[in-house]
Design an enzyme around this catalytic site. Structure first.
Site, PDB file in Angstrom:
ATOM      1  N   GLY A 219       0.815  -1.202   0.000  1.00 44.05           N
ATOM      2  CA  GLY A 219       0.000   0.000   0.000  1.00 44.05           C
ATOM      3  C   GLY A 219       0.852   1.257   0.000  1.00 44.05           C
ATOM      4  O   GLY A 219       1.937   1.307  -0.594  1.00 44.05           O
ATOM      5  N   SER A 220       0.364   2.263   0.696  1.00 43.46           N
ATOM      6  CA  SER A 220       1.000   3.582   0.605  1.00 43.46           C
ATOM      7  C   SER A 220       2.364   3.670   1.264  1.00 43.46           C
ATOM      8  O   SER A 220       3.076   4.660   1.084  1.00 43.46           O
ATOM      9  CB  SER A 220       0.070   4.640   1.216  1.00 43.46           C
ATOM     10  OG  SER A 220      -1.088   4.798   0.416  1.00 43.46           O
ATOM     11  N   THR A 221       2.774   2.667   2.038  1.00 42.01           N
ATOM     12  CA  THR A 221       4.148   2.702   2.556  1.00 42.01           C
ATOM     13  C   THR A 221       5.150   2.643   1.408  1.00 42.01           C
ATOM     14  O   THR A 221       6.278   3.132   1.539  1.00 42.01           O
ATOM     15  CB  THR A 221       4.415   1.547   3.539  1.00 42.01           C
ATOM     16  OG1 THR A 221       4.182   0.298   2.886  1.00 42.01           O
ATOM     17  CG2 THR A 221       3.526   1.658   4.769  1.00 42.01           C
ATOM     18  N   LYS A 223       5.028   4.339  -1.150  1.00 42.50           N
ATOM     19  CA  LYS A 223       5.220   5.701  -1.668  1.00 42.50           C
ATOM     20  C   LYS A 223       6.575   6.278  -1.242  1.00 42.50           C
ATOM     21  O   LYS A 223       7.078   7.213  -1.880  1.00 42.50           O
ATOM     22  CB  LYS A 223       4.079   6.604  -1.204  1.00 42.50           C
ATOM     23  CG  LYS A 223       2.744   6.273  -1.875  1.00 42.50           C
ATOM     24  CD  LYS A 223       1.584   7.044  -1.271  1.00 42.50           C
ATOM     25  CE  LYS A 223       0.259   6.642  -1.925  1.00 42.50           C
ATOM     26  NZ  LYS A 223      -0.904   7.270  -1.260  1.00 42.50           N
TER      27      LYS A 223
END
Length: 480
Positions: A219-221, A223
């Site tokens: 997920g957004s980790t 990013k």
């Protein structure tokens, strides 16, 4: 001697010579392979009846051997079985070994080449052979806190020293009790057999090491990797990126939405990281391209097996994604998959000014008399980022914690940086909650990642900042 007898004698001599050659070859060159065969019951019986070495956390055994009055003579014991099972693994007569019991089996059993002189002395002095002691890097307090904080939720916690690579915490839940598998009541109807069957049938998959041997959409980790790729490929820190409410992915009719407002139609990467803006990061990924994202991920350790002490698996970035798939990959979706250990390495590398250290769980091996046999030294895996870029990203991660989605990870009086993540999987299962963070205290830099695969709450209440960040905070405070 007549001719037939001479021929028979020659044949017999040749056969004896071949037999001697084969025996010599087996003893000299095939001993390790033959001893390690799972169906070699003689070796298994002999090892199970030895005084196996201990596995330590600090000076406390988390796996040890006690004398017993049965045919095996020694019983493997795990004083805090479930707490340390992902580290120690199990040692079972019928089901083999896992964890450190497997990767350091020869040292623990006392059969490793490094213990040859000790074995020789034991034979000369007629002492029973004893195995070596394996010293781990685990911090007992932080391990207990992480395990208690996860509770009955499926998930994992991994913490490392960013400057050395020492693994300080490694928890996977649900866990299991290796004492039952080590029982001498063997066979399908024995204690060990029944425990094995129950573990295999358990829907929670307690035998799976979620910390280092299972991969999940980060997920957004992820990013953080995308932001690093942008900085490393020459994009200015103050550059603004398109951040519409929803983004039509290239060459598709699919729209990528944001979970919350991004703060404008064009925003900086710092703002995008602070609010976890999907559309901005998808545009970053499409702009820098799949090759740059993959190269950056590999610099942090993706696509390579990590933590040999536990036979850790490789995290992965997809091969040849098209532009739409690249946009999804940039936010940790599509076919991106990572272990909690790997995401801890990403955060640790950023916090360590761009240098990624090789993670390790065993700090040293000692003989039965506590004489050092080997010591693990910190080792650089490589440089993932230039120092200036890493420090810029550190500042952005601090903003996430002070003003953004990671406020629940704040630790009063310390520099803390972090990134939340909520990874969607399928419609029939809840999303995964992630949080990865670092704290700097004097000359120490610590990193931690919390992953929650399943929590017993409403789907809409699941988020990395809400569920995982408080756990990370508690673990880091324990380490401080």
């Amino acid at each position: 001697m007549n001719k037939p007898l001479r021929r028979t004698s020659v044949v017999v001599m040749v056969m004896f010579a071949l037999l001697l050659v084969n025996c010599t070859w087996s003893v000299v060159f095939r001993e390790n392979d033959l001893n390690s065969r799972g169906d070699n019951r003689r070796v298994r019986d002999a090892e199970f009846g030895q005084d196996r070495g201990a596995i330590l956390v600090g000076n406390t055994p988390i796996a040890m051997t006690e004398p017993v009055d049965d045919r095996f003579r020694y019983q493997r014991v795990y004083p805090e079985g479930e707490l340390y099972a992902p580290v120690t693994g199990y040692y079972a007569f019928d089901y083999g070994t896992s964890g450190l019991e497997a990767t350091h089996n020869s040292q623990l059993a006392g059969t490793d080449d490094s213990l040859f002189i000790r074995r020789l002395l034991d034979i000369i002095t007629n002492r029973p052979p004893t195995g070596a002691t394996v010293q781990t890097t685990i911090n007992a307090k932080a391990q207990q806190v992480a395990y208690a904080q996860l509770g009955n939720r499926k998930g994992a916690v991994v913490a490392v020293d960013a400057k050395t690579g020492e693994v300080l915490t490694l928890v996977s839940t649900p866990s299991y009790d290796p004492n039952q598998l080590a029982s001498h009541d063997i066979g399908d109807d024995g204690v060990a057999g029944k425990a094995w069957k129950e573990l295999l049938e358990d829907s929670g998959r307690p035998l799976q090491n979620r910390a280092a041997r299972e991969v999940y959409p980060p997920g957004s980790t992820f990013k953080l990797v995308t932001a690093a790729a942008a900085l490393e490929n020459g994009h200015a820190a103050n550059k603004k990126w398109d951040s519409p409410d929803r983004l039509k992915l290239p060459n598709t009719e699919t729209y990528l939405p944001n979970e919350s407002p991004c703060g404008g139609e064009q925003i900086t990467l710092e703002q995008a990281l602070k609010v976890s803006c999907n559309t901005a990061f998808a545009n970053v990924g499409i702009t820098v391209g799949a090759d740059a994202l993959r190269e950056q991920a590999e610099k942090f350790g993706f696509d390579a097996r990590q933590l040999a002490d536990l036979n850790g698996v490789a995290s992965r970035f997809p091969d040849n994604p098209d532009p739409a798939q690249t946009g999804l990959s940039a936010i940790g979706q599509y076919d991106v998959a990572a272990t909690p250990l790997q995401m801890t390495m990403v955060t640790a590398g950023i916090a360590n000014d761009g240098v990624v250290m090789k993670p390790y769980l065993v700090s040293g091996i000692r003989g039965a008399d506590l004489t050092p046999i080997s010591t693990t030294r910190p080792e650089e895996l490589g440089r993932a980022m230039e120092t200036d870029n890493a420090r810029t990203l550190q500042e952005w991660m601090q903003t996430v914690v002070t003003e953004g989605t990671g406020v629940n990870g704040q630790i009063s009086g310390y520099e803390v940086g972090g990134k939340t993540g909520t990874a969607n999987t399928t419609d029939d299962r809840p999303p995964f909650a992630w949080y990865t963070s670092y704290v700097r205290a004097g000359d120490r830099t610590l990193a931690v990642t919390v992953f929650i695969e399943e929590a017993d709450i409403e789907r809409n209440d699941i988020s990395g900042g809400r569920l995982a960040a408080p756990i990370a905070k508690a673990v880091l405070e324990a380490l401080l």
